[in-house]
Design an enzyme around this catalytic site. Structure first.
Site, PDB file in Angstrom:
ATOM      1  N   GLU A 187       0.778  -1.233   0.000  1.00 28.31           N
ATOM      2  CA  GLU A 187       0.000   0.000   0.000  1.00 28.31           C
ATOM      3  C   GLU A 187       0.814   1.291   0.000  1.00 28.31           C
ATOM      4  O   GLU A 187       0.724   2.082   0.951  1.00 28.31           O
ATOM      5  CB  GLU A 187      -0.946   0.020   1.215  1.00 28.31           C
ATOM      6  CG  GLU A 187      -1.938  -1.125   1.220  1.00 28.31           C
ATOM      7  CD  GLU A 187      -2.986  -0.996   2.323  1.00 28.31           C
ATOM      8  OE1 GLU A 187      -2.827  -0.148   3.206  1.00 28.31           O
ATOM      9  OE2 GLU A 187      -3.959  -1.750   2.274  1.00 28.31           O
ATOM     10  N   GLU A 209      -5.192  -8.689   0.848  1.00 28.17           N
ATOM     11  CA  GLU A 209      -5.792  -8.398   2.151  1.00 28.17           C
ATOM     12  C   GLU A 209      -7.283  -8.189   1.978  1.00 28.17           C
ATOM     13  O   GLU A 209      -7.708  -7.523   1.037  1.00 28.17           O
ATOM     14  CB  GLU A 209      -5.255  -7.096   2.788  1.00 28.17           C
ATOM     15  CG  GLU A 209      -3.899  -7.193   3.393  1.00 28.17           C
ATOM     16  CD  GLU A 209      -3.433  -5.881   4.045  1.00 28.17           C
ATOM     17  OE1 GLU A 209      -4.280  -5.092   4.524  1.00 28.17           O
ATOM     18  OE2 GLU A 209      -2.220  -5.656   4.046  1.00 28.17           O
TER      19      GLU A 209
HETATM   20  C1  GBH Z   1      -4.310  -2.202   5.661  1.00 25.39           C
HETATM   21  O1  GBH Z   1      -4.516  -0.868   5.389  1.00 25.39           O
HETATM   22  C2  GBH Z   1      -2.905  -2.419   6.102  1.00 25.39           C
HETATM   23  O2  GBH Z   1      -2.123  -2.956   5.053  1.00 25.39           O
HETATM   24  C3  GBH Z   1      -2.781  -3.269   7.330  1.00 25.39           C
HETATM   25  O3  GBH Z   1      -1.498  -3.154   7.848  1.00 25.39           O
HETATM   26  C4  GBH Z   1      -3.853  -2.882   8.322  1.00 25.39           C
HETATM   27  O4  GBH Z   1      -3.682  -3.498   9.547  1.00 25.39           O
HETATM   28  C5  GBH Z   1      -5.173  -3.236   7.708  1.00 25.39           C
HETATM   29  O5  GBH Z   1      -5.341  -2.675   6.463  1.00 25.39           O
HETATM   30  C6  GBH Z   1      -6.375  -2.841   8.579  1.00 25.39           C
HETATM   31  O6  GBH Z   1      -6.444  -1.454   8.732  1.00 25.39           O
HETATM   32  O7  GBH Z   1     -13.199   5.658   6.576  1.00 25.39           O
HETATM   33  O8  GBH Z   1     -14.198   3.783   5.719  1.00 25.39           O
HETATM   34  O9  GBH Z   1     -13.078   5.249   4.226  1.00 25.39           O
HETATM   35  C7  GBH Z   1      -5.850  -0.500   5.127  1.00 25.39           C
HETATM   36  C8  GBH Z   1      -5.998   0.814   4.460  1.00 25.39           C
HETATM   37  C9  GBH Z   1      -7.045   2.915   4.630  1.00 25.39           C
HETATM   38  C10 GBH Z   1      -8.415   1.002   4.422  1.00 25.39           C
HETATM   39  C11 GBH Z   1      -8.184   3.700   5.146  1.00 25.39           C
HETATM   40  C12 GBH Z   1      -9.575   1.824   4.933  1.00 25.39           C
HETATM   41  C13 GBH Z   1     -10.458   4.200   4.947  1.00 25.39           C
HETATM   42  C14 GBH Z   1     -11.574   3.793   5.831  1.00 25.39           C
HETATM   43  N1  GBH Z   1      -7.168   1.519   4.909  1.00 25.39           N
HETATM   44  N2  GBH Z   1      -9.430   3.203   4.614  1.00 25.39           N
HETATM   45  S1  GBH Z   1     -13.109   4.688   5.564  1.00 25.39           S
END
Ligand code: GBH
Length: 451
Positions: A172, A366
């Site tokens: 990411e 993921e």
């Molecule tokens: C991943 O990132 C990571 O790779 C991992 O390390 C982590 O533990 C896992 O996910 C769980 O978080 O407000 O609904 O729009 C996830 C990237 C970025 C996904 C923010 C959700 C916005 C949420 N995330 N995104 S929302």
């Protein structure tokens, strides 16, 4: 344990790769043992107010010492593969220069244990934990970091390449760019807004250089794990559709287009750190597969100060030309993220339409959710729903080769600390005892039924 699946899952191809994912900083602990150097996240967690529960990952799941128990859990689960990450500063404490043999030995033991258990190791070479020494020298804002990354990849591939058949270069880059450097919610906590775009380019360059190193060594098949999700416009108005399109560019096309089309999307050129033609040739070297981390769709409209400037605890600065709305009408996880399996189908079909022949086989690297409790029926429903959506995407002609659940076990969820639990296995963070949840039993049974 009760099964939350209404009916058996549809059949996936016999060679479909089933796995679970973790990352080094979130599980290993042993932060200052055996010569490990500090990373950007150690420093970030030490700054007051950065982590919601004030915790850090210096112990986390203590996987560094308890990996044999965790490998046994993987074996009993019956997954074919395990995606973990290698901590750069455990291998090269200063990010470059001297190799820490004891650190490299850990991954050697882990890979051996996985092979012995019949679980294929799928290492991610970088999952957000930039060596602090490099971070202090400018980190991903510096082009040099990409070259240091390639040297580190060479060290790891030399040691593990005889047993590792699949590599993931980066996890990411979008989130390090956006959350780490544009909005300052993740390490290194910089709030540079659009001046963060060079961070994206330097990570993509690091990816390209890493692919070159791995190819020279003839070392297995190569992918990347990119974060993607559909962007939905808040309304049909031209303004809202324009804002949603721009957000989609930042989250999706900025990272996928250079890799798959060999060019940046229009509107980005002025923000890049200089001419990038030569870099793009490296960045777009063919991949064996394309990893997608999918969590949820985002609803976006034109900038509107009356829309909460806050989503998922992240405040969107007034300078941003869009507002993020709540996605209404779906069940929500403990993290308050909406559960939208259909958006996974939409995302993958959209990718096939946009990239066509240029899209390599896809692996979901993921997908998962945060819920409390050991009898986690909601997680079973989540996984069941997303796997059905994935199967639908395959029926629509998307070439999907694997699916990895985030995550094997509860772990240190970055700025959320230990509060959000994504695991199939519960971890008691006082005793470090592992307890498989209902979802673990469900997945084990579902995998058996696929055989
Ligand atoms: C991943 O990132 C990571 O790779 C991992 O390390 C982590 O533990 C896992 O996910 C769980 O978080 O407000 O609904 O729009 C996830 C990237 C970025 C996904 C923010 C959700 C916005 C949420 N995330 N995104 S929302």
């Amino acid at each position: 344990l009760p099964s939350g699946s209404p009916s058996p899952l549809p059949r996936f191809p016999a060679n479909f790769l089933w796995g679970v994912s973790t990352s080094a900083h979130q599980i290993e602990g042993a932060a200052s043992e055996d010569g490990r150097g500090l990373s950007s996240w150690d420093a970030f967690a030490a700054e007051p107010g950065r982590i919601k529960d004030g915790s850090n990952a210096s112990v986390a799941c203590d996987h560094y010492h308890r990996y044999p128990e965790d490998v046994a859990l993987l074996k009993d689960l019956g997954v074919g593969a395990y995606r973990f990450s290698v901590s750069w500063s455990r291998v090269l404490p200063e990010g470059a220069g001297a190799v820490n043999k004891a650190g490299l030995d850990f991954y050697d033991r882990l890979v051996d244990a996985l092979c012995e258990a019949g679980v294929r190791p799928v290492p991610t070479l970088f999952h957000w934990d930039t060596p602090l020494a490099l971070e202090q020298a400018g980190g991903w804002l510096e082009r040099d970091t990409a070259h240091r990354f390639a040297e580190y990849v060479d060290v790891v591939a030399t040691r593990l390449g005889d047993r590792v058949g699949r590599w993931i270069t980066l996890n990411e880059p979008a989130e390090i760019t956006l959350l780490g450097h544009a909005l300052g919610e993740h390490a290194p906590g910089k709030r540079l807004l659009f001046d963060a775009v060079p961070v994206a380019h330097h990570q993509l360059l690091a990816h390209g250089l890493a692919v070159q190193v791995l190819r020279e060594r003839g070392s297995g098949s190569i992918g990347i794990a990119n974060s993607h999700g559909p962007t939905w416009a808040a309304s049909d108005s031209e303004e809202d559709r324009g804002a949603a399109d721009f957000y989609d560019l930042l989250l999706n096309r900025l990272f996928a287009d250079p890799l798959l089309l060999g060019k940046y999307p229009d509107g980005i050129a002025e923000m890049l750190p200089g001419p990038v033609e030569d870099d793009l040739r490296l960045i777009s070297q063919p991949l064996d597969w394309y990893g997608v981390n999918y969590y949820q769709p985002t609803r976006v409209g034109a900038h509107d100060p009356s829309v909460s400037a806050d989503f998922a605890g992240i405040s969107i600065p007034a300078e941003m030309p869009f507002s993020v709305h709540r996605v209404e009408g779906f069940e929500r996880t403990a993290f308050d993220w909406p559960v939208v399996p259909g958006a996974l189908l939409e995302l993958l079909v959209g990718f096939k339409e946009r990239y066509g022949e240029k899209l390599p086989p896809v692996v979901i690297t993921e997908n998962g959710c945060s819920y409390e409790g050991i009898d986690d029926q909601a997680r079973i429903r989540y996984l069941d729903g997303h796997l059905r959506a994935l199967h639908d995407a395959m029926d629509e002609g998307v070439d999907v080769r694997g699916y990895f659940v985030w995550s094997l076990m509860d772990n240190w969820e970055w700025a959320e600390g230990y509060a959000q639990r994504f695991g199939l296995v519960h971890v008691d963070f006082d005793t470090l005892k592992r307890t498989p949840k209902a979802s673990y039993a469900w997945l084990r049974d579902a995998l058996r039924a696929q055989r």
